[in-house]
Motif scaffolding. Structure first.
Motif, PDB file in Angstrom:
ATOM      1  N   SER A   1       0.623  -1.080  -0.192  1.00 29.19           N
ATOM      2  CA  SER A   1      -0.159  -0.219  -0.318  1.00 29.19           C
ATOM      3  C   SER A   1       1.224   1.430  -0.194  1.00 29.19           C
ATOM      4  O   SER A   1       1.033   2.707  -0.700  1.00 29.19           O
ATOM      5  CB  SER A   1      -0.753   0.098   1.891  1.00 29.19           C
ATOM      6  OG  SER A   1      -0.604   0.170   2.594  1.00 29.19           O
TER       7      SER A   1
ATOM      8  N   ASN B   1      -8.136   0.100  -1.265  1.00 26.98           N
ATOM      9  CA  ASN B   1      -8.448  -0.638  -0.294  1.00 26.98           C
ATOM     10  C   ASN B   1      -9.628  -1.502   0.317  1.00 26.98           C
ATOM     11  O   ASN B   1     -10.490  -2.368   1.026  1.00 26.98           O
ATOM     12  CB  ASN B   1      -8.110   0.234   1.026  1.00 26.98           C
ATOM     13  CG  ASN B   1      -9.002   0.593   1.710  1.00 26.98           C
ATOM     14  OD1 ASN B   1      -9.980   1.113   0.801  1.00 26.98           O
ATOM     15  ND2 ASN B   1      -8.554   1.814   2.933  1.00 26.98           N
TER      16      ASN B   1
ATOM     17  N   LYS C   1      -5.197   2.253   4.553  1.00 24.59           N
ATOM     18  CA  LYS C   1      -4.969   1.544   3.145  1.00 24.59           C
ATOM     19  C   LYS C   1      -4.038   0.120   3.308  1.00 24.59           C
ATOM     20  O   LYS C   1      -3.766  -0.161   2.362  1.00 24.59           O
ATOM     21  CB  LYS C   1      -3.755   3.216   3.268  1.00 24.59           C
ATOM     22  CG  LYS C   1      -3.963   4.333   2.246  1.00 24.59           C
ATOM     23  CD  LYS C   1      -2.890   4.791   2.140  1.00 24.59           C
ATOM     24  CE  LYS C   1      -3.596   6.896   1.750  1.00 24.59           C
ATOM     25  NZ  LYS C   1      -3.036   7.599   1.509  1.00 24.59           N
TER      26      LYS C   1
ATOM     27  N   TYR D   1      -8.180  -4.755   2.808  1.00 20.21           N
ATOM     28  CA  TYR D   1      -8.010  -4.544   2.139  1.00 20.21           C
ATOM     29  C   TYR D   1     -10.066  -5.695   2.353  1.00 20.21           C
ATOM     30  O   TYR D   1     -10.273  -6.429   3.115  1.00 20.21           O
ATOM     31  CB  TYR D   1      -7.959  -5.448   0.544  1.00 20.21           C
ATOM     32  CG  TYR D   1      -8.386  -5.654  -0.807  1.00 20.21           C
ATOM     33  CD1 TYR D   1      -8.236  -4.406  -1.447  1.00 20.21           C
ATOM     34  CD2 TYR D   1      -9.058  -6.337  -0.377  1.00 20.21           C
ATOM     35  CE1 TYR D   1      -8.956  -3.919  -2.443  1.00 20.21           C
ATOM     36  CE2 TYR D   1     -10.306  -7.080  -1.906  1.00 20.21           C
ATOM     37  CZ  TYR D   1      -9.652  -5.961  -2.500  1.00 20.21           C
ATOM     38  OH  TYR D   1     -10.394  -6.035  -4.091  1.00 20.21           O
TER      39      TYR D   1
END
Length: 334
Positions: free
Chosen positions: A248, A266, A281, A284
């Motif tokens: 990320s 995300n 971030k 997910y």
């Protein structure tokens, strides 16, 4: 797309051959990942919503390798369900099922009829990397090795001893009693000439390591150190979650820079997330997953069709397909 070539060093006359095929190891049980691979093969665990093995295919295709062979065992039907037409994009995949695990050497032998004509690459299915494969293939092209390993200077498993002058591997974990326990990390990627297949035991479960040791004795096992790019073994949950955090914050992997401008976003566009939920971030949220009001998700991966109840807080957790997470949770797989 560039074509990659390798020398057939064993023929009476030198000829150039395109490296077109890769054998991607996909049959492992993924026991170090515990719950995460109960219902998934290890190479199918999602990384930013994309199965890990698809990163392998993208990486290989960048180097001109566009035919894939994958061995299967645990939860083999997951591969069939995902790759319904046995292709990744335009590139064909041949799946070879192992009813009983054959280990690395036996797995390669089991697909030898598909690899016997030209040089090929072997690629571990649980790694995530963008190291330049072209460097490995060029080195293999220029040297008379049956097999050439891709190595790294840094890593937690520095077991390969290498003579830097000759480019030959001299020992692995001091198994040949050379007195050298190794200074380099094996990446799980190696280039092979077809003659390597003759060193394997036919129709028998066996590791590739004793085969490598035999090649060392015959001075036919080479290696190249490639520290460019990044490399992870995602065989543990710690590495799996760490990779999401590092991904990320970086441009890794470079072969996906042009994939989608927002591919590291995300969340899936098909997830349902309450407006006041907080998601960092390094997390997910998968397709069809839902995140309740007031929930806080930190460096966690929420797999498809799962649910996080309102006001829950998850820190370094993985919520698997269809599961429900509730409350304050840390370092837990649901």
């Amino acid at each position: 797309m560039k074509n990659i070539i390798a020398l057939d060093n064993y023929s009476s006359s030198t000829k150039l051959i395109k490296v077109k095929k890769a054998f991607v190891l996909g049959a492992g049980l993924g026991s170090r990942l515990k719950k995460l691979t109960e219902k998934l093969p290890k190479p199918m665990i999602p990384v930013f919503g994309k199965p890990l093995i698809e990163y392998s295919f993208e990486h290989l295709s960048e180097s001109g390798i566009n035919q894939f062979i994958v061995n299967t065992h645990h939860c083999a039907e997951v591969y069939n369900d995902h790759f319904k037409n046995d292709h990744y994009k335009e590139m064909p995949i041949t799946f070879k099922h192992e009813p009983a695990l054959l280990d690395t050497g036996g797995g390669i032998d089991n697909v030898s009829e598909l690899l016997s004509s030209d040089p090929f690459l072997v690629y571990n299915g649980d790694i995530l990397t963008d190291l330049p494969i072209i460097n490995l293939l060029n080195h293999h092209n220029d040297n008379k090795n049956a097999v050439t390993l891709a190595l790294r200077t840094n890593g937690s498993g520095k077991h390969i001893a290498l003579d830097s002058k000759s480019g030959k591997v001299t020992d692995i974990k001091n198994l040949l009693h050379s007195g050298n326990t190794g200074s380099y990390q094996f990446t799980g990627i190696y280039a092979c000439n077809p003659e390597f297949l003759n060193y394997l035991q036919h129709n028998k479960k066996h590791s590739v390591i004793p085969v490598f040791l035999k090649l060392i004795k015959e001075k036919l096992l080479g290696a190249i150190v490639i520290d460019d790019g990044k490399w992870w073994d995602l065989g543990t949950r710690t590495n799996y979650l760490d990779a999401h955090q590092i991904l990320s914050e970086s441009k890794f992997p470079n072969y996906l820079i042009d994939y989608k401008s927002n591919w590291k976003r995300n969340r899936s566009e098909e997830s349902q997330i309450a407006p006041d939920a907080k998601i960092d971030k390094a997390s997910y949220i998968g397709k069809g997953a839902s995140i309740g009001s007031g929930a806080h998700i930190i460096n966690s991966v929420i797999w498809p069709n799962s649910k996080v109840i309102a006001e829950s807080q998850l820190v370094r957790c993985v919520v698997r397909n269809g599961q429900i997470a509730k409350g304050k949770l840390e370092n837990i797989d649901i």
